[in-house]
Design a protein around this motif. Structure first.
Motif, PDB file in Angstrom:
ATOM      1  N   TYR A   1       0.699  -1.023   0.086  1.00 36.56           N
ATOM      2  CA  TYR A   1      -0.084   0.040  -0.031  1.00 36.56           C
ATOM      3  C   TYR A   1       0.896   1.155  -0.062  1.00 36.56           C
ATOM      4  CZ  TYR A   1      -3.891   3.442   0.831  1.00 36.56           C
ATOM      5  OH  TYR A   1      -4.807   4.249   0.549  1.00 36.56           O
ATOM      6  N   ASP A   2       0.723   2.177  -1.023  1.00 35.69           N
ATOM      7  CA  ASP A   2       1.424   3.225  -1.079  1.00 35.69           C
ATOM      8  C   ASP A   2       0.414   4.520  -0.779  1.00 35.69           C
ATOM      9  OD1 ASP A   2       2.765   5.491  -1.756  1.00 35.69           O
ATOM     10  OD2 ASP A   2       3.569   4.841  -3.697  1.00 35.69           O
ATOM     11  N   PRO A   3       0.512   5.161   0.229  1.00 33.92           N
ATOM     12  CA  PRO A   3      -0.222   6.289   0.593  1.00 33.92           C
ATOM     13  C   PRO A   3      -0.329   7.392  -0.268  1.00 33.92           C
ATOM     14  CG  PRO A   3       1.525   6.298   2.146  1.00 33.92           C
ATOM     15  CD  PRO A   3       1.494   5.020   1.333  1.00 33.92           C
ATOM     16  N   ASN A   4       0.737   7.528  -1.195  1.00 31.66           N
ATOM     17  CA  ASN A   4       0.759   8.628  -2.080  1.00 31.66           C
ATOM     18  C   ASN A   4       0.391   8.361  -3.208  1.00 31.66           C
ATOM     19  OD1 ASN A   4       2.555  10.086  -0.400  1.00 31.66           O
ATOM     20  ND2 ASN A   4       4.199   9.098  -0.720  1.00 31.66           N
ATOM     21  N   LEU A   5      -0.084   7.044  -3.706  1.00 34.11           N
ATOM     22  CA  LEU A   5      -0.790   6.722  -4.882  1.00 34.11           C
ATOM     23  C   LEU A   5      -2.261   7.169  -4.809  1.00 34.11           C
ATOM     24  CD1 LEU A   5       0.382   5.268  -7.305  1.00 34.11           C
ATOM     25  CD2 LEU A   5      -0.640   3.075  -6.422  1.00 34.11           C
ATOM     26  N   THR A   6      -2.563   8.416  -4.979  1.00 29.56           N
ATOM     27  CA  THR A   6      -3.940   9.076  -4.851  1.00 29.56           C
ATOM     28  C   THR A   6      -4.173   9.596  -6.225  1.00 29.56           C
ATOM     29  OG1 THR A   6      -3.464   9.317  -2.363  1.00 29.56           O
ATOM     30  CG2 THR A   6      -5.349  10.534  -3.634  1.00 29.56           C
ATOM     31  N   PRO A   7      -5.291   9.255  -6.753  1.00 34.44           N
ATOM     32  CA  PRO A   7      -5.598  10.197  -7.988  1.00 34.44           C
ATOM     33  C   PRO A   7      -5.869  11.636  -7.940  1.00 34.44           C
ATOM     34  CG  PRO A   7      -7.546   8.760  -7.522  1.00 34.44           C
ATOM     35  CD  PRO A   7      -6.243   8.603  -6.532  1.00 34.44           C
ATOM     36  N   GLU A   8      -5.508  12.323  -8.762  1.00 31.77           N
ATOM     37  CA  GLU A   8      -5.747  13.817  -8.851  1.00 31.77           C
ATOM     38  C   GLU A   8      -7.014  14.049  -9.742  1.00 31.77           C
ATOM     39  OE1 GLU A   8      -2.431  16.131 -10.027  1.00 31.77           O
ATOM     40  OE2 GLU A   8      -1.637  15.828  -8.081  1.00 31.77           O
ATOM     41  N   THR A   9      -7.665  13.194 -10.332  1.00 29.38           N
ATOM     42  CA  THR A   9      -8.782  13.260 -11.159  1.00 29.38           C
ATOM     43  C   THR A   9      -9.893  12.716 -10.865  1.00 29.38           C
ATOM     44  OG1 THR A   9      -7.804  11.072 -12.304  1.00 29.38           O
ATOM     45  CG2 THR A   9      -7.272  13.458 -13.471  1.00 29.38           C
ATOM     46  N   THR A  10     -10.272  12.394  -9.351  1.00 26.83           N
ATOM     47  CA  THR A  10     -11.312  12.224  -8.805  1.00 26.83           C
ATOM     48  C   THR A  10     -12.465  12.986  -9.040  1.00 26.83           C
ATOM     49  OG1 THR A  10     -10.020  11.067  -7.000  1.00 26.83           O
ATOM     50  CG2 THR A  10     -12.445  11.278  -6.785  1.00 26.83           C
ATOM     51  N   THR A  11     -13.618  12.265  -9.807  1.00 31.24           N
ATOM     52  CA  THR A  11     -14.733  13.084 -10.077  1.00 31.24           C
ATOM     53  C   THR A  11     -15.952  12.644  -9.263  1.00 31.24           C
ATOM     54  OG1 THR A  11     -13.734  13.722 -12.285  1.00 31.24           O
ATOM     55  CG2 THR A  11     -16.109  14.045 -11.789  1.00 31.24           C
ATOM     56  N   ILE A  12     -16.634  13.286  -8.411  1.00 32.93           N
ATOM     57  CA  ILE A  12     -17.689  12.894  -7.618  1.00 32.93           C
ATOM     58  C   ILE A  12     -18.934  13.545  -8.354  1.00 32.93           C
ATOM     59  CG2 ILE A  12     -18.770  12.789  -5.398  1.00 32.93           C
ATOM     60  CD1 ILE A  12     -15.818  12.807  -4.148  1.00 32.93           C
ATOM     61  N   TYR A  13     -19.719  12.608  -8.538  1.00 33.70           N
ATOM     62  CA  TYR A  13     -21.197  13.198  -9.113  1.00 33.70           C
ATOM     63  C   TYR A  13     -22.177  13.556  -8.011  1.00 33.70           C
ATOM     64  CZ  TYR A  13     -20.133  11.361 -13.703  1.00 33.70           C
ATOM     65  OH  TYR A  13     -19.707  11.047 -15.210  1.00 33.70           O
ATOM     66  N   PRO A  14     -23.221  14.382  -8.282  1.00 33.13           N
ATOM     67  CA  PRO A  14     -24.214  14.632  -7.106  1.00 33.13           C
ATOM     68  C   PRO A  14     -24.709  13.635  -6.644  1.00 33.13           C
ATOM     69  CG  PRO A  14     -24.161  15.933  -9.248  1.00 33.13           C
ATOM     70  CD  PRO A  14     -23.610  14.958  -9.667  1.00 33.13           C
TER      71      PRO A  14
END
Length: 448
Positions: A291-304
């Protein structure tokens, strides 16, 4: 127009006069403009863009957004109300099923008729006729009237004529969706070949995968206006977010797109933003080296949220530990957790895995296609586990998921690029692409 450009569209508009009653049209003619008896409908309004030679550009938009009207004006089959269109080279177009075909003519006669419209003489058509027939797979039906053709036969012959003459500009308006899978693959292979030869392609499709994989950039059109001109992935994401947003929020979302606001913020805007809350809930304790805690996407898109909320998406190994560094050929589970804020009926859940380019590589649905969960109650929590074998080749991938209700036009909740994971290398590879489907090592034999 620059020699590097194939198409330049400047402030293009098309307005239709809508009459409520047939007699109003006559009254408009008699009054000679002194009184207006019609309503104006702007199918396309003030659209401007440029396409370079050899580029493939996708056009995305909802039904009735003006895509087909725009293409017809570029092809010259429809006159614009205002604005200008400049093109360089021969244009071939596949606008709609059977367009340009005389149903009383045979397939052979229609091939020569279509080619003549495109500027080819009979000798040029003679040279490529056999290739057109072979590609279309029409066979002996080539000498039958096209009114006897099925929809699939019509589109095969139409595409064959347009593509086999090697145009400078090829325009395709969703027509390829009619053909079967085998012919569609052959068509897209031909499109790739034309693109490599320098043909500019203007391509309308509702398939996000086709837009992402085929196009160099894309346009988003809505209500006749050009909303965005950006990368295919950004256009697809923006379009999906638009069509799944509640109707009351769509106008504000379109204005945001016009201002060229980012689809998502790579930096946190506030500690309580939906994206931050989700990312915080999805953080896991490191499990050894997996598990790499820095492996987090910057493109997360959350719908309503429209009746449900996904609070967490994670990948678990066979021990139940959260991981994002995966080993090839091992078994894992993608877990989606959340709750319902409203009573919903006929539900299903889904997850997908995407490549860096945004193409969907794989996905799962629960229950299976055609089946649904009858109902859910507000206040109830859910947890769905999707099991899969890690047959992806080494690389970085993204996971998203959603909750849908068949009785709603919008999804109850959806998150794109919720988490990302990396498949680590296990040594030299003899496979390529995305998936490793190798059953056993290749066997070579050389005979003298």
């Amino acid at each position: 127009m620059s020699s590097e450009l194939a198409i330049r569209v400047a402030n293009l508009s098309k307005c239709y006069q809508i009459y409520d009653k047939p007699r109003d049209r006559l009254m408009q003619m008699l009054m000679r403009g002194h009184k207006q008896y019609f309503r104006e409908f702007w199918a396309v309004r003030d659209v401007s863009f440029e396409i370079k030679k050899g580029e493939t550009v996708g056009i995305v938009g909802r039904n009735g957004s003006g895509k087909s009207t725009l293409l017809q004006m570029i092809c010259g089959t429809l006159n614009q109300t205002s604005g200008s269109i400049e093109t360089q080279g021969r244009i071939a177009a596949l606008l709609e099923l059977g367009s340009g075909f005389n149903p009383e003519f045979t397939g052979r006669e229609n091939v020569y008729l279509n080619a003549a419209v495109l500027g080819l003489d009979r000798h040029e058509v003679d040279e490529c006729f056999s290739e057109i027939v072979k590609f279309s797979e029409i066979g002996d039906f080539i000498d039958q009237p096209t009114k006897t053709y099925s929809s699939g036969m019509l589109v095969r012959l139409a595409f064959s004529v347009q593509a086999m003459i090697e145009p400078d500009i090829l325009i395709v308006d969703e027509a390829l969706a009619v053909g079967d899978e085998k012919f569609q693959r052959k068509c897209f292979s031909r499109l790739e070949e034309l693109k490599n030869r320098g043909t500019s392609i203007l391509f309308v499709s509702h398939s996000e995968t086709q837009i992402i994989e085929l196009c160099d950039h894309a346009l988003l059109i809505d209500h006749g206006e050009l909303i965005m001109n950006a990368s295919p992935l950004q256009i697809v994401r923006s379009y999906q977010r638009l069509i799944y947003a509640p109707e009351a929020e769509q106008a504000a979302l379109l204005e945001k797109y016009k201002r060229n606001d980012p689809l998502y913020d790579s930096a946190p805007s506030s500690p309580t933003s939906p994206t931050d809350s989700f990312q915080e809930a999805s953080k896991e304790t490191a499990v050894l080296n997996h598990y790499d805690p820095n492996l987090t996407p910057e493109t997360t898109t959350i719908y309503p949220e429209q009746g449900a909320r996904i609070k967490r998406i994670a990948i678990h190994d066979c021990n139940g530990d959260a991981v994002n560094i995966l080993e090839p050929m091992k078994k894992y589970r993608i877990v989606s957790e959340g709750d319902f804020s409203e009573d919903l009926e006929r539900l299903f859940f889904g997850i997908h895995i995407r490549s860096i380019s945004g193409a969907v590589i794989s996905g799962q649905r629960h229950p299976e296609d055609g089946k649904y969960i009858d109902r859910s109650q507000a206040g109830k929590r859910f947890r769905v586990e999707f099991s899969f074998n890690m047959n992806l080749l080494p690389g970085t991938y993204f996971v998203g998921g959603g909750v849908w209700s068949e009785n709603s036009a919008s999804c109850a909740h959806r998150i794109l690029d919720a988490i990302m994971f990396r498949v680590q290398s296990s040594g030299p590879q003899n496979a390529f692409g995305y998936c490793n489907l190798t059953a056993s090592p290749a066997v070579l034999s050389i005979e003298e």
